[in-house]
Motif scaffolding. Sequence first.
Motif, mmCIF file in Angstrom:
data_model
loop_
_atom_site.group_PDB
_atom_site.id
_atom_site.type_symbol
_atom_site.label_atom_id
_atom_site.label_comp_id
_atom_site.label_asym_id
_atom_site.label_seq_id
_atom_site.Cartn_x
_atom_site.Cartn_y
_atom_site.Cartn_z
ATOM 1 N N ALA A 45 0.924 -1.186 0.083
ATOM 2 C CA ALA A 45 -0.126 -0.045 -0.029
ATOM 3 C C ALA A 45 0.990 1.328 0.107
ATOM 4 O O ALA A 45 0.671 2.318 -0.998
ATOM 5 C CB ALA A 45 -0.822 0.212 1.144
ATOM 6 N N VAL A 46 1.939 1.492 1.040
ATOM 7 C CA VAL A 46 2.750 2.684 0.890
ATOM 8 C C VAL A 46 3.530 2.923 -0.408
ATOM 9 O O VAL A 46 3.719 4.074 -0.603
ATOM 10 C CB VAL A 46 3.543 2.573 2.359
ATOM 11 C CG1 VAL A 46 2.483 2.623 3.499
ATOM 12 C CG2 VAL A 46 4.470 1.404 2.258
ATOM 13 N N MET A 47 3.727 1.723 -0.933
ATOM 14 C CA MET A 47 4.726 1.717 -2.048
ATOM 15 C C MET A 47 3.916 2.427 -3.516
ATOM 16 O O MET A 47 4.201 3.026 -4.224
ATOM 17 C CB MET A 47 5.229 0.589 -2.656
ATOM 18 C CG MET A 47 6.057 -0.002 -1.822
ATOM 19 S SD MET A 47 7.629 1.185 -1.353
ATOM 20 C CE MET A 47 8.323 1.096 -3.127
ATOM 21 N N GLU A 48 2.263 2.592 -3.090
ATOM 22 C CA GLU A 48 1.485 3.238 -4.204
ATOM 23 C C GLU A 48 1.847 4.987 -4.051
ATOM 24 O O GLU A 48 1.794 5.734 -4.984
ATOM 25 C CB GLU A 48 0.102 3.080 -3.689
ATOM 26 C CG GLU A 48 -0.456 1.661 -4.022
ATOM 27 C CD GLU A 48 -0.429 1.522 -5.306
ATOM 28 O OE1 GLU A 48 -0.109 2.269 -6.165
ATOM 29 O OE2 GLU A 48 -0.759 0.415 -5.897
ATOM 30 N N TYR A 49 2.683 5.337 -2.900
ATOM 31 C CA TYR A 49 2.920 6.765 -2.676
ATOM 32 C C TYR A 49 4.439 7.179 -3.298
ATOM 33 O O TYR A 49 5.221 6.589 -2.910
ATOM 34 C CB TYR A 49 2.952 7.319 -1.377
ATOM 35 C CG TYR A 49 1.623 7.373 -0.755
ATOM 36 C CD1 TYR A 49 1.201 8.563 -0.619
ATOM 37 C CD2 TYR A 49 1.030 6.293 0.126
ATOM 38 C CE1 TYR A 49 -0.263 8.860 -0.081
ATOM 39 C CE2 TYR A 49 -0.295 6.493 0.582
ATOM 40 C CZ TYR A 49 -0.919 7.759 0.475
ATOM 41 O OH TYR A 49 -2.260 7.832 0.967
ATOM 42 N N GLU A 50 4.612 8.126 -3.975
ATOM 43 C CA GLU A 50 5.620 8.683 -4.345
ATOM 44 C C GLU A 50 6.634 8.978 -3.324
ATOM 45 O O GLU A 50 7.873 8.649 -3.278
ATOM 46 C CB GLU A 50 5.625 9.978 -5.336
ATOM 47 C CG GLU A 50 7.019 10.132 -5.915
ATOM 48 C CD GLU A 50 7.025 11.511 -6.690
ATOM 49 O OE1 GLU A 50 7.979 11.874 -7.281
ATOM 50 O OE2 GLU A 50 6.052 12.313 -6.949
ATOM 51 N N LEU A 51 6.280 9.390 -2.298
ATOM 52 C CA LEU A 51 6.703 9.704 -0.966
ATOM 53 C C LEU A 51 7.443 8.505 -0.458
ATOM 54 O O LEU A 51 8.828 8.577 0.085
ATOM 55 C CB LEU A 51 5.871 10.124 0.035
ATOM 56 C CG LEU A 51 6.333 10.808 1.454
ATOM 57 C CD1 LEU A 51 6.939 11.863 1.154
ATOM 58 C CD2 LEU A 51 5.189 11.129 2.318
ATOM 59 N N ALA A 52 6.961 7.266 -0.612
ATOM 60 C CA ALA A 52 7.591 6.101 -0.126
ATOM 61 C C ALA A 52 8.575 5.596 -1.205
ATOM 62 O O ALA A 52 9.411 4.890 -0.841
ATOM 63 C CB ALA A 52 6.464 4.921 0.038
#
Length: 246
Positions: free
Chosen positions: A184-191
């Motif tokens: 899930a968090v890898m969906e964010y560019e931030l991650a």
Amino acid sequence: MIEDKIYAATSILVVGAHAFDAEVIAGPLAATAARRGASVTFLHLTMGEQGHPCLIPAHYCAQKEGEAQKAAARLGVKMRSLGLRDAFLPTDDDTALEVCDVIRELKPEIVITHWHGSWHKDHRAAAHLAQTGIFFAALPTIASDHPVHTPQLLLFGENWEDDDGFRPEYLVDVSDGFEAWHEAVMEYELARGLSSFPYVDYYSALYRLRGCLRGTRYAQSFAAASHSWNAGSGLFSPPFGKGPAQ
């Protein structure tokens, strides 16, 4: 055991200052609870749109909305946003009433938000809004489209920016939700490397560390509200052992 109470809940609300905050303070727990049948909602007070070094806030806001929706789908949770302004998150009563309305509508047994001891002003504001929203949600004199509601438990999640005075009082096994959280968090560019802070490395290691102390593969830690706050939040509930008047 606090873990049993959390996973027995039918509705859980996680209040984050920015999209991505709810995912790190309660993402693995949310995925685990959702797998066990709970309805879990992430309430992003802002999208965190001020945090991109190249994109203007409006464009990054749209990007993060898409990222948050994809992350929520991977976790098996619902996602909402109040659409407030990142870096300028207010703490006024009108905003707390918006949180109150969400609490009354969703009727969560468990509310999770930021620890107030943070150097980030929006995180401090989110903690304040969640607590004031719970207070308002219990007041029978405040009219809304939904009846009064008092959550059973308020917890504060662990965030690297919110470490001033944070004590890991409860360690909750989240092993079943870790892989879903990672995806899930890898969906964010931030991650994926937007920030110089290694979010995925940090939280993966943190959840593993807490798991070592809990005796499980992964765990998340939480601080609890004070005993006086718990007592005060129930002032408008029926007396213990008695239901509402007939």
